[in-house]
Design a protein around this motif. Structure first.
Motif, short mmCIF file in Angstrom:
data_model
loop_
_atom_site.label_atom_id
_atom_site.label_comp_id
_atom_site.label_asym_id
_atom_site.label_seq_id
_atom_site.Cartn_x
_atom_site.Cartn_y
_atom_site.Cartn_z
N GLY B 99 0.82 -1.21 0.00
CA GLY B 99 0.00 0.00 0.00
C GLY B 99 0.85 1.26 0.00
N MET B 100 1.91 1.24 0.81
CA MET B 100 2.78 2.42 0.84
C MET B 100 3.48 2.63 -0.50
SD MET B 100 4.46 2.23 4.63
CE MET B 100 5.69 3.49 4.34
N HIS B 101 3.87 1.53 -1.13
CA HIS B 101 4.56 1.67 -2.42
C HIS B 101 3.60 2.22 -3.48
CE1 HIS B 101 8.21 0.83 -4.71
NE2 HIS B 101 7.48 0.37 -5.70
N LYS B 102 2.38 1.72 -3.46
CA LYS B 102 1.39 2.15 -4.45
C LYS B 102 0.96 3.60 -4.21
CE LYS B 102 -1.89 1.23 -7.58
NZ LYS B 102 -1.53 1.01 -8.96
N TRP B 103 0.61 3.92 -2.99
CA TRP B 103 0.21 5.31 -2.70
C TRP B 103 1.41 6.24 -2.80
CZ3 TRP B 103 -4.42 7.12 -3.06
CH2 TRP B 103 -5.51 6.29 -2.81
N GLY B 104 2.59 5.74 -2.42
CA GLY B 104 3.79 6.56 -2.52
C GLY B 104 4.07 6.99 -3.95
N ALA B 105 3.77 6.09 -4.91
CA ALA B 105 3.98 6.44 -6.32
C ALA B 105 3.11 7.62 -6.70
CB ALA B 105 3.67 5.23 -7.20
N SER B 106 1.82 7.56 -6.32
CA SER B 106 0.93 8.68 -6.63
C SER B 106 1.39 9.94 -5.93
CB SER B 106 -0.50 8.35 -6.20
OG SER B 106 -1.06 7.37 -7.03
N ALA B 107 1.77 9.81 -4.66
CA ALA B 107 2.20 10.98 -3.90
C ALA B 107 3.42 11.62 -4.53
CB ALA B 107 2.50 10.59 -2.45
N MET B 108 4.34 10.78 -4.99
CA MET B 108 5.56 11.33 -5.58
C MET B 108 5.23 12.11 -6.85
SD MET B 108 9.13 9.44 -6.35
CE MET B 108 10.37 10.24 -7.36
N ILE B 109 4.32 11.56 -7.67
CA ILE B 109 3.93 12.28 -8.89
C ILE B 109 3.32 13.63 -8.52
CG2 ILE B 109 2.36 12.24 -10.86
CD1 ILE B 109 3.79 9.91 -11.53
N VAL B 110 2.41 13.63 -7.55
CA VAL B 110 1.75 14.88 -7.15
C VAL B 110 2.79 15.89 -6.68
CG1 VAL B 110 0.22 15.92 -5.45
CG2 VAL B 110 -0.46 13.81 -6.59
N THR B 143 10.17 9.72 -13.48
CA THR B 143 9.18 9.38 -12.45
C THR B 143 7.92 8.82 -13.10
OG1 THR B 143 10.06 11.18 -11.11
CG2 THR B 143 7.96 10.28 -10.44
N MET B 144 7.48 9.46 -14.20
CA MET B 144 6.30 8.96 -14.91
C MET B 144 6.58 7.55 -15.45
SD MET B 144 4.04 11.54 -14.97
CE MET B 144 2.92 11.35 -16.34
N PHE B 145 7.78 7.34 -15.96
CA PHE B 145 8.11 6.04 -16.54
C PHE B 145 8.17 4.95 -15.47
CE2 PHE B 145 10.46 3.27 -19.55
CZ PHE B 145 9.61 3.45 -20.62
N MET B 146 8.53 5.34 -14.26
CA MET B 146 8.46 4.39 -13.14
C MET B 146 7.04 3.90 -12.96
SD MET B 146 11.13 3.57 -11.67
CE MET B 146 11.29 3.19 -9.95
N GLY B 147 6.08 4.84 -13.02
CA GLY B 147 4.68 4.47 -12.86
C GLY B 147 4.25 3.50 -13.96
N LEU B 148 4.66 3.80 -15.18
CA LEU B 148 4.28 2.96 -16.33
C LEU B 148 4.81 1.54 -16.18
CD1 LEU B 148 3.06 3.51 -19.35
CD2 LEU B 148 5.42 3.04 -19.97
N THR B 149 6.09 1.40 -15.81
CA THR B 149 6.69 0.06 -15.76
C THR B 149 6.23 -0.70 -14.52
OG1 THR B 149 8.66 1.08 -14.81
CG2 THR B 149 8.73 0.55 -17.14
N GLY B 150 5.99 0.02 -13.43
CA GLY B 150 5.55 -0.66 -12.21
C GLY B 150 4.15 -1.22 -12.33
N TYR B 151 3.31 -0.54 -13.11
CA TYR B 151 1.91 -0.92 -13.25
C TYR B 151 1.76 -2.36 -13.76
CZ TYR B 151 -3.01 0.31 -14.19
OH TYR B 151 -4.37 0.40 -14.20
N LEU B 152 2.64 -2.74 -14.71
CA LEU B 152 2.52 -4.07 -15.33
C LEU B 152 2.84 -5.19 -14.35
CD1 LEU B 152 2.13 -5.69 -18.00
CD2 LEU B 152 4.61 -5.65 -18.23
N LEU B 153 3.70 -4.89 -13.36
CA LEU B 153 4.25 -5.97 -12.52
C LEU B 153 3.18 -6.73 -11.75
CD1 LEU B 153 7.49 -4.24 -11.16
CD2 LEU B 153 7.17 -5.56 -13.24
N VAL B 154 2.04 -6.09 -11.44
CA VAL B 154 0.97 -6.79 -10.73
C VAL B 154 0.40 -7.92 -11.58
CG1 VAL B 154 -0.79 -6.18 -9.05
CG2 VAL B 154 0.19 -4.42 -10.49
N TRP B 155 0.56 -7.78 -12.90
CA TRP B 155 0.11 -8.82 -13.84
C TRP B 155 -1.38 -9.10 -13.68
CZ3 TRP B 155 2.93 -9.44 -17.85
CH2 TRP B 155 2.75 -10.55 -18.70
N ASP B 156 -2.20 -8.07 -13.59
CA ASP B 156 -3.65 -8.29 -13.67
C ASP B 156 -4.16 -7.77 -15.02
OD1 ASP B 156 -3.75 -5.57 -13.33
OD2 ASP B 156 -4.79 -5.61 -11.42
N GLN B 157 -5.40 -8.12 -15.33
CA GLN B 157 -5.95 -7.84 -16.66
C GLN B 157 -5.85 -6.37 -17.03
OE1 GLN B 157 -6.22 -10.31 -18.74
NE2 GLN B 157 -8.40 -10.28 -19.17
N LYS B 158 -6.24 -5.51 -16.08
CA LYS B 158 -6.28 -4.08 -16.36
C LYS B 158 -4.89 -3.56 -16.71
CE LYS B 158 -8.07 -0.34 -13.60
NZ LYS B 158 -9.05 -0.02 -12.57
#
Ligand code: HEM
Lengths: 246, 276
Positions: B99-110, B143-158
């Motif tokens: 949760g911290m990693h996921k919310w931290g990503a959004s916080a860092m972008i903001v 930082t944006m590219f971190m978000g893009l590459t991290g998103y795939l790692l969960v490996w869910d449909q979305k």
């Protein structure tokens, strides 16, 4: 900036520093407070708003809903604005031109705006640009957050005149998440793909449509993994939209 | 760092002092550290100027939570989703770290966007800080590219299909596009190698780039000094003095031109000067 302006700035900054305060503790304490607050907010969010699991990937099922994280919504919305493959609003505007122009502008901005003036109310051009870009990004992000995600399970398309092959094609269309990017007669997401209500009017033959499904233009993903008869039915269905099936 | 000798030091303190002196003798850290900490910054330095440091702190938090996640994550299409599920549901505190990693990503972008906004509105990118801005722009993109590459790692449909679409977009760019697409996908198709490639990019390549560019960014910031807010008291005073001097000069010129018959008479303005 002219040489004299540079000299004047250096002199002014030296004076500001001379009148200044030491970095420790005057800046450090503020930094620590705000950074600590930010981390605290992240921890509180992590505890209160749990991050859930989605559906596991199944590349064979293309029943999908391509949604990026919220900070890419603006790019996603750009795709919708330039969804049509025509001369006025080509997709390449959203996939290549606009993003790259924005990135280049971002990087070279200090070499565009080089005047010595720093007071906000004396820089109308820079502030106008800021207001435009910020409100644009916020608006597109808001749009991206508020549009529905495709269609509900079990919903059908309000079409008449479907024969057996076309009905089978409609089922393929619905089962593979096409409506999370395309709209037919008001059903489905209004983008990033173009509306397909009158797709048949283009007059493509089935071979061409099947070829498109296998190797479409970006950003649409390939549907080459579908069984051939599904692709055939899908092509029949799409090529009749707006002509035979309304 | 005792100033007065009041008997023998405690052995721990003595050891630490010796160690510091040993390192200092060879590196000079004491001097540069003192310079770094106690150098002057403009007195008006404001709360808005904490956002860059906050972005850095969030990056540090992402690094720590990311390292912990990497201890449990398995970058293979067959195991990736399951390993995330186990982090979320089984590993002690796993849900919290995720949760911290996921919310931290959004916080860092903001925070990075707010920081950039502050720099922009203040004109802090102007001479001599142009290169600070350029290194910052690179940080934003990474930082944006971190978000893009991290998103795939969960490996869910979305995430999977969003990334398919995103990579298609990169691949559709003229000339270099197809090559970039192949590099990102590790081949012409999305597959097992794509996931490990994204993992490597997400946890080694870009963080390395971000760390390097934060170093460059800080080098420029420390060398050039942090800019003064455009509305700092001192700056406003200087501007007012300059304005007054200019007005006075104009008045003198006018007085000079018209000889002794100046209107309004000089004392009218002088009196206004006093009352202001
Ligand atoms: C990971 C992202 C970033 C980090 C960690 C970072 C860090 C910092 C820090 C610690 C400062 C010191 C002053 C302050 O905190 O405001 C600073 C200043 C600065 N940053 Fe960044 N920054 C980042 C992104 C950016 C971006 C995206 C830009 C602009 C495109 C930028 C442009 C600047 C400039 C021009 C300064 C000097 C401002 C001044 O002297 O007033 N930075 N940055």
């Amino acid at each position: 900036m002219k040489k004299a302006d540079k000299v004047a700035y250096d002199k002014d900054y030296a004076a500001a520093k001379k009148d200044g305060k030491p970095f420790f503790p005057y800046a450090i304490y503020k930094d620590t407070i705000i950074a600590g607050l930010a981390i605290l907010v992240v921890i509180v969010l992590a505890i209160t708003v749990r991050v859930e699991m989605g559906e596991p990937v199944n590349p064979a099922s293309t029943d999908f809903l391509p949604r990026p994280d919220w900070y890419f919504y603006f790019a996603f919305e750009l795709l919708k604005i330039f969804a049509n493959q025509n001369a006025l609003t080509p997709v390449i505007m959203a996939t290549f031109m606009v993003p790259n122009i924005l990135i280049i502008l971002l990087v070279i901005w200090p070499f565009i705006d080089r005047g010595p003036e720093r007071r906000i109310w004396k820089r109308p051009f820079a502030m106008g640009t800021a207001v435009l870009v910020i409100s644009g990004l916020c608006y597109l992000t808001f749009l991206g957050a508020s549009t529905p995600e495709g269609i509900a399970k079990g919903e059908t398309l309000p079409l008449t005149g479907l024969d057996a092959a076309a009905s089978a094609g409609e089922a393929v269309y619905l089962a593979n998440g096409c409506s999370s990017c395309h709209m037919i007669k008001g059903v489905g997401a209004p983008g990033p793909g173009p509306e397909l209500t009158n797709e048949g009017v283009k007059g493509w033959d089935n071979a061409k449509m099947t070829q498109w499904m296998k190797a479409p233009l970006a950003p649409m993903p390939s549907f080459a993994s579908l069984p051939p008869e599904d692709l055939d039915n899908l092509s029949i269905f799409l090529n009749g939209l707006g002509t035979k099936y309304k | 760092m005792t100033t007065k000798d009041i008997g023998p030091k405690n052995p721990v303190e003595q050891g630490v002092t010796q160690l510091v002196d040993f390192v200092d003798e060879r590196s000079g850290v004491k001097n540069s550290g003192r310079w770094l900490m106690f150098r002057n910054i403009p007195a008006g330095t404001s709360w808005f100027q904490t956002l860059g440091f906050t972005a850095m702190a969030l990056f540090g938090m992402q690094a720590i939570t990311g390292i912990i996640l990497a201890m449990y994550y398995k970058p293979d299409p067959n195991t990736a989703f399951g390993s995330i599920a186990s982090i979320t549901n089984e590993v002690t505190w796993g849900w919290m770290v995720r949760g911290m990693h996921k919310w931290g990503a959004s916080a860092m972008i903001v925070i990075v966007f707010l920081h950039m906004g502050r720099v922009f509105i203040w004109g802090a990118y102007k001479y001599p800080r142009e290169l600070t801005w350029v290194t910052g722009a690179m940080l934003l993109l990474m930082t944006m590219f971190m978000g893009l590459t991290g998103y795939l790692l969960v490996w869910d449909q979305k995430a999977y299909w969003a990334t398919v679409v995103a990579v298609n977009i990169f691949a559709s760019a003229p000339i270099l596009g197809p090559y970039i697409g192949d590099i990102l996908r590790a081949g012409p198709e999305f597959g097992p190698d794509t996931l490990s490639r994204f993992y490597s990019i997400h946890m080694l390549l870009i963080p390395g780039g971000i760390a390097t560019f934060i170093g460059l960014h800080l080098y420029f910031i420390i060398r050039l000094g942090i800019s003064e807010p455009p509305w700092a008291k001192r700056a406003l005073r200087v501007q007012r003095d300059e304005e007054d001097a200019r007005r006075k000069a104009a008045r003198d010129r006018q007085a000079g031109l018209k000889g002794s018959v100046s209107f309004p008479p000089a004392w009218v303005d002088d009196e206004q000067e006093v009352t202001r």
